[in-house]
Scaffold this active site. Sequence first.
Site, mmCIF file in Angstrom:
data_model
loop_
_atom_site.group_PDB
_atom_site.id
_atom_site.type_symbol
_atom_site.label_atom_id
_atom_site.label_comp_id
_atom_site.label_asym_id
_atom_site.label_seq_id
_atom_site.Cartn_x
_atom_site.Cartn_y
_atom_site.Cartn_z
ATOM 1 N N ASN A 1 57.125 39.079 35.878
ATOM 2 C CA ASN A 1 55.851 39.275 36.573
ATOM 3 C C ASN A 1 55.709 38.107 37.552
ATOM 4 O O ASN A 1 55.408 36.988 37.149
ATOM 5 C CB ASN A 1 54.725 39.286 35.530
ATOM 6 C CG ASN A 1 53.358 39.492 36.160
ATOM 7 O OD1 ASN A 1 53.229 39.550 37.388
ATOM 8 N ND2 ASN A 1 52.336 39.596 35.332
ATOM 9 N N ARG B 1 35.997 37.390 41.412
ATOM 10 C CA ARG B 1 35.805 38.532 42.321
ATOM 11 C C ARG B 1 34.448 39.191 42.068
ATOM 12 O O ARG B 1 34.014 39.303 40.929
ATOM 13 C CB ARG B 1 36.911 39.572 42.094
ATOM 14 C CG ARG B 1 38.215 39.206 42.750
ATOM 15 C CD ARG B 1 39.312 40.174 42.371
ATOM 16 N NE ARG B 1 40.271 39.551 41.486
ATOM 17 C CZ ARG B 1 41.191 40.197 40.787
ATOM 18 N NH1 ARG B 1 41.286 41.508 40.868
ATOM 19 N NH2 ARG B 1 42.025 39.545 40.014
ATOM 20 N N GLU C 1 51.168 44.383 28.069
ATOM 21 C CA GLU C 1 51.770 45.059 29.217
ATOM 22 C C GLU C 1 53.282 44.855 29.250
ATOM 23 O O GLU C 1 54.035 45.751 29.627
ATOM 24 C CB GLU C 1 51.138 44.524 30.515
ATOM 25 C CG GLU C 1 49.698 44.970 30.689
ATOM 26 C CD GLU C 1 48.891 44.039 31.576
ATOM 27 O OE1 GLU C 1 48.446 42.985 31.066
ATOM 28 O OE2 GLU C 1 48.695 44.358 32.749
#
Length: 414
Positions: free
Chosen positions: A7, A249, A395
């Site tokens: 990743n 965010r 994941e």
Amino acid sequence: MNILVLNCGSSSLKFQIIQTDLEAIKNDQDKMLAKGYIERIGSQAIITLQATGHPPLRTAEPIRDHKSALQYVLKWITNPETKIEGITDLTDIHAIGHRIVHGAEKLKKSVLIDENVIDQIEDCIPLAPLHNPPNLKGVYAAREVFPGIPQVAVFDTAFHSTMPEENYLYAIPYQLYRRFKIRKYGFHGTSHRYIAYRYRKIKGIEREQVNIITLHLGNGCSACAIKNGFSLDTSMGMTPLEGLVMGTRSGDIDPAIVEFLIHNEGSSVDEVFNILNKRSGLLGISGLTNDMRDLLEEEREHQDRRASLAINIFCNRVKKYIGAYLAELNGTDAICFTGGIGENSPEVRRRCLSNLDFFGIKLDDELNEKAVGVKEMKISAPDSKIEVYVIATNEELLIARDTLRVVLNVPRIW
Ligand code: AMP
């Protein structure tokens, strides 16, 4: 098969080595052999490495780029002193699985990486300018450092490719979708898919029977409405900026705020997006930090008003999405929390689900308190109409399993 899962961020590389095969998947016996994280690539990098069953190693060294980082990883994993079971040589890594953020409309499932796939990932760069380029750096580096070893791309957007048009289209001129593919894609797909898969396993049901709402609450946050095992709707949009409040965010805002700031604050477009991506969310409201743990402590220890406000706005947004998805799904069987916050904060889970008794959602307070850092646990009261679970996401495991299946060319199931 030993799968290296990668990743890659703009200045970071996270990896795991997972030993798996079809039998191990069936029996849930895949083994994580080692993991590591290299951050601040491009300067004095901070390196954390750990072979399973051994203490972690922390060191700092100058690392120039992703290729050098991967060479460093290869040297470490094949060093006999590292003692990773079954790995002494480069050829002991049998395949590489890459997390790729954006696959847009063309890349809807995990695929073997060839020139054509690389071109398609490059085509998605305008939609994910911050994510796809570093992901590709990882692919290029892996091709050089592990030549001839099959590489597979697993997309964050793929799970959401089943959303119907009425959920993925924005109410803007249709030509803009035609011309630029402006639409909702959704992210964290591998995490939502993993949670749906674990829920199916816990309940012993078929994929088509999975009707749940998954809440991935970490530094990035997203919700997903899953109907008959498929993503029906999700909170992130064309980019990962839409939806829930996140660490830095904003999530959903009135788009007119962008124009307002440009005109009234004299900000450039880049500056506004920097505000919305890096200086908003929990950090923006609290003015303190993007870390939920610290905000909860500020609230508890110092009754900090803005820390409280940030937590409450965060939880209220989650609640609104739960309400919206309950309506879209016409009810649900379960709500599943995951991600750093979802897995570790009973207080946030309690606030997200407070006053939802109208829908028959009732937490078991004791179980909720206990569910911190657990793999999987039911936390709803026995008489709750909708079950509530905490399920730790993984994941990397799903990327390893997808990689194996793509390399063996066997159909993907979950
Ligand atoms: P992730 O991006 O999934 O690693 O999640 C990171 C977020 O999880 C950060 O905001 C952390 O503060 C939060 N987190 C981790 N542990 C806890 C905890 N025990 N209580 C509250 N938040 C936590």
